[in-house]
Design an enzyme around this catalytic site. Structure first.
Site, PDB file in Angstrom:
ATOM      1  N   ALA A  51      73.808 -61.952  42.426  1.00 35.53           N
ATOM      2  CA  ALA A  51      74.935 -61.626  41.554  1.00 35.53           C
ATOM      3  C   ALA A  51      75.310 -62.813  40.679  1.00 35.53           C
ATOM      4  O   ALA A  51      75.010 -62.834  39.487  1.00 35.53           O
ATOM      5  CB  ALA A  51      76.140 -61.169  42.399  1.00 35.53           C
ATOM      6  N   CYS A  52      75.945 -63.800  41.263  1.00 33.98           N
ATOM      7  CA  CYS A  52      76.522 -64.892  40.469  1.00 33.98           C
ATOM      8  C   CYS A  52      75.485 -65.834  39.870  1.00 33.98           C
ATOM      9  O   CYS A  52      75.799 -66.590  38.949  1.00 33.98           O
ATOM     10  CB  CYS A  52      77.527 -65.659  41.314  1.00 33.98           C
ATOM     11  SG  CYS A  52      78.938 -64.626  41.776  1.00 33.98           S
ATOM     12  N   LEU A  53      74.242 -65.774  40.335  1.00 36.66           N
ATOM     13  CA  LEU A  53      73.153 -66.471  39.657  1.00 36.66           C
ATOM     14  C   LEU A  53      72.468 -65.546  38.656  1.00 36.66           C
ATOM     15  O   LEU A  53      72.236 -65.917  37.508  1.00 36.66           O
ATOM     16  CB  LEU A  53      72.137 -67.015  40.656  1.00 36.66           C
ATOM     17  CG  LEU A  53      71.007 -67.840  40.025  1.00 36.66           C
ATOM     18  CD1 LEU A  53      70.621 -69.008  40.902  1.00 36.66           C
ATOM     19  CD2 LEU A  53      69.761 -67.006  39.719  1.00 36.66           C
TER      20      LEU A  53
END
Length: 206
Positions: free
Chosen positions: A124-126
């Site tokens: 997700a956040c990467l």
């Protein structure tokens, strides 16, 4: 001893300190404790040594957290925070850091074209800011051994997805060697050696 002159960073396909920024996202207790793709203590050790490498080569860091201001989450883990003296933290509510105006503006303001990225979770956040940065013409380099996902398959699938989109996954050792490039660049050699000893790649003899 015939080292070529240092390349013009504007025409260098490899990572170089002059045209690179480090984006580090969500190394917070809740995220650390949900990682199941690698040993959590090893993950902490690896992101800390990654930040040390970044500091050795004076690459600017953009640090972001999620939901600290709302009270739903705690700040960056202290082991990493200790390596981030003077670095501003941009808190967000968006899962995708690229959709936070302050983070986006901070990256743009560096004028750099290569983004080294480490984020939790990989899936997700990467993945999300990596895909957005690639679309805007940046080169993006995820540090595969300093990031993690909710499962091994989630992490590996995310790395494959961003690589298929054009990201260039790298390891901690590769990062250090690519930024150093030549033993003749003596100013950073002591830091290079120390960082790789901290990573367990070079053996400490004392």
């Amino acid at each position: 001893m015939t080292s070529m002159a240092k390349r013009d960073y504007k025409n260098d396909e490899l990572l170089n300190p002059e045209d690179t920024v480090f984006l580090v996202i969500d190394y917070q207790p809740t995220q650390i404790n949900s990682i199941n793709s690698m040993d959590r203590q090893k993950l902490i050790d690896n992101i800390v040594v990654t930040q040390k490498i970044i500091n050795t080569y004076k690459v600017p860091t953009i640090l972001s957290t999620v939901n600290v201001g709302t009270g739903r989450n705690k700040d960056t883990i202290p082991q990493l925070k200790a390596e981030l003296e003077g670095v501003k933290s941009y808190d967000r509510t968006s899962i995708n850091a690229w959709e936070d105006q302050e983070v986006y503006d901070a990256i743009k303001a560096t004028g750099k074209h290569k983004i080294i990225i480490a984020a939790l979770w990989t899936e997700a956040c990467l993945t999300f800011p990596t895909l957005d940065a690639l679309r805007e013409g940046y080169q993006v380099f995820p540090i595969v051994d300093a990031v993690g996902g909710t499962s091994k398959i989630a992490h590996e699938t995310a790395i494959q997805r961003v690589a298929n989109a054009g990201a260039q996954p790298i390891s901690i050792a590769q990062l250090a060697c690519e930024l150093q490039r030549d033993w003749n660049r003596g100013e950073t050699v002591p830091g290079f050696i120390e960082d790789l000893m901290d990573a367990g790649i070079f053996l400490r003899l004392e």
